[in-house]
Design a protein around this motif. Sequence first.
Motif, short mmCIF file in Angstrom:
data_model
loop_
_atom_site.label_atom_id
_atom_site.label_comp_id
_atom_site.label_asym_id
_atom_site.label_seq_id
_atom_site.Cartn_x
_atom_site.Cartn_y
_atom_site.Cartn_z
N GLN A 1 48.48 44.50 53.61
CA GLN A 1 47.15 44.99 53.29
C GLN A 1 46.09 44.35 54.16
O GLN A 1 44.93 44.22 53.76
N ARG A 2 46.45 43.98 55.33
CA ARG A 2 45.55 43.22 56.18
C ARG A 2 44.15 43.84 56.30
O ARG A 2 43.14 43.21 56.01
N PHE B 1 45.67 45.55 44.70
CA PHE B 1 46.43 45.70 45.94
C PHE B 1 47.57 46.69 45.79
O PHE B 1 48.17 47.10 46.77
N LEU C 1 52.13 40.31 51.26
CA LEU C 1 51.03 41.14 50.80
C LEU C 1 49.91 41.17 51.84
O LEU C 1 49.33 42.21 52.12
N THR C 2 49.65 40.02 52.39
CA THR C 2 48.56 39.94 53.35
C THR C 2 48.88 40.73 54.62
O THR C 2 48.02 41.38 55.18
N PHE D 1 42.69 46.03 54.57
CA PHE D 1 41.97 46.10 53.30
C PHE D 1 41.31 44.76 53.00
O PHE D 1 40.14 44.70 52.62
N SER E 1 41.44 51.40 53.94
CA SER E 1 42.75 51.22 54.55
C SER E 1 43.74 50.54 53.60
O SER E 1 44.76 50.03 54.01
N LEU E 2 43.40 50.54 52.36
CA LEU E 2 44.35 50.06 51.38
C LEU E 2 45.59 50.93 51.44
O LEU E 2 45.51 52.14 51.36
N LYS E 3 46.71 50.29 51.65
CA LYS E 3 47.93 51.08 51.75
C LYS E 3 48.59 51.18 50.40
O LYS E 3 48.51 50.27 49.61
N SER E 4 49.22 52.30 50.21
CA SER E 4 49.81 52.45 48.89
C SER E 4 51.05 51.58 48.79
O SER E 4 51.83 51.46 49.72
N LEU E 5 51.19 50.98 47.68
CA LEU E 5 52.22 49.96 47.52
C LEU E 5 52.48 49.79 46.03
O LEU E 5 51.57 49.81 45.23
#
Length: 473
Positions: free
Chosen positions: A355-356, A407, A351-352, A358, A365-369
Amino acid sequence: MFYFQQHSLRTTTTAHLMQTMSLIPLTALELYQHVEAELAANPALELIAERRCPVCGRLLPEGGYCPVCTRPISADGSEPIVFVSQRTDFVGGIGKRGQEEGEDEDEERFFKQPENLAEYVLQQIAPELGVEDRALAAYWLSHLNEDGLVDVSIEEVAWYHHVPVERVRAVQRLIQRCEPLGVGSCTTKEALLVQLDVLKEGNWVAELAQRMIVDGWDLLGKRQYGELARLLDCSVANVEAAVSYIAQNLNPFPGRGHWGQESNSHRSGQAYYVPDMIFSTADLNGKTQIMVEIIQPLAGTLRVNPLYQKITREAQGEQREELRSDLERAVLLVKCLQQRNHTLQRMMRLLTVMQRDFILGDERSLKSLTRAELAQQLGLHESTISRSVANKVVQLPNGRMLPLASFFVRNLGVRSVLRELVAKETYPLSDTELMNGLAERGFVVARRTVAKYRALEGILPSALRRPTGKRAV
DNA sequence: CTATGGCACGGATT
DNA sequence: AATCCGTGCCATAG
């Protein structure tokens, strides 16, 4: 032997025990309670003061973290360090925060666990209060309702205790600054203002939200955004943005535990202010190294009591059976704990990485997941991920607490493109035009949906966009 | 008449 | 089974 996955134990264990098996869904707080209860009930378990790394079992240096598990994995810092830490300071109450964590004195292993919200708050402020004020605070808190608000007036309390109103107010002010922010306010309005006051990062949305609450409370309740805009002398879209800011960052009922739109129905009251994971950063040759701390609130190492083991081995007949069942429980718990640590660690690491940015504070910059994706990459069942994510709270390096569920977002792609389109527009594009623009880039959504995203992103409606210029957020 | 927001329903996700 | 999200329809503002 034991199995910890989806399979059940086929040994002598009861159904009840099987439920307790997976510790993964538990939050730090729950884990703490669970272990404490187990420890009290089962003599085969023991908690020894010795501190060992919960992951690799190495002895920990004084007050420190595991030298192996917390060693940078890659030199450029792109790989996060994920480790399990045993701090208990959060669970034990914020009051302890200032002090040190190194104490291993047996008596101090477990702090008194606050029974309810009132107690929890009281613990936080007790050190700062004189005896009399403490009574005042206790009285005030005893009137907390389940929303975390108080329905007696300051005047009443002052009268009852024969103290100046100012005094009561001062105590209340102190209480309001505690976690959860805004507790002990008389009204929702008051609670919001306190939160805003503490949280506002000087950005315009927060400022506006504040004015909105102060001046336009009634209108806000009626959702008369147009009126509000006029009153505050700003655009309707700005009002919208402020409203969504409030919805996302503030909590009108401090007692009902959660922020944002995530709803976790149980775990009400106390909860979200105890982080389950903490992100922090460190500098590593100019690169930022992210460290993830998974809270396992045990001040020591949990293990099966070897003495008990020995006795069991020597025991005979019926007594032996009794002892064995305890022993099994103990072994099971310890193993489950390891399982939990291991799984959470793997999950957080991945996860880290994903979403680094973010985590480092860049909201955009939260990526969709989705949970399912993550589950697949980890080779776990998606329900496992679902449950490990549910109800957990993380703390970002900037100190912000938010649900781990944030997240996981579905449509970030569309939204970022939307932002981009608006940023590049030469004239204010209408929602319909935006819709077409999005469609060209592969995002087919309805016009209505564009409007929603726009609102979510805090972008003004086309008609009002021009005069204000663009929003950098 | 056009652009948007509110409400509410159905399908997808968890 | 409970919740969240995208949409369609309708009302309202400009």
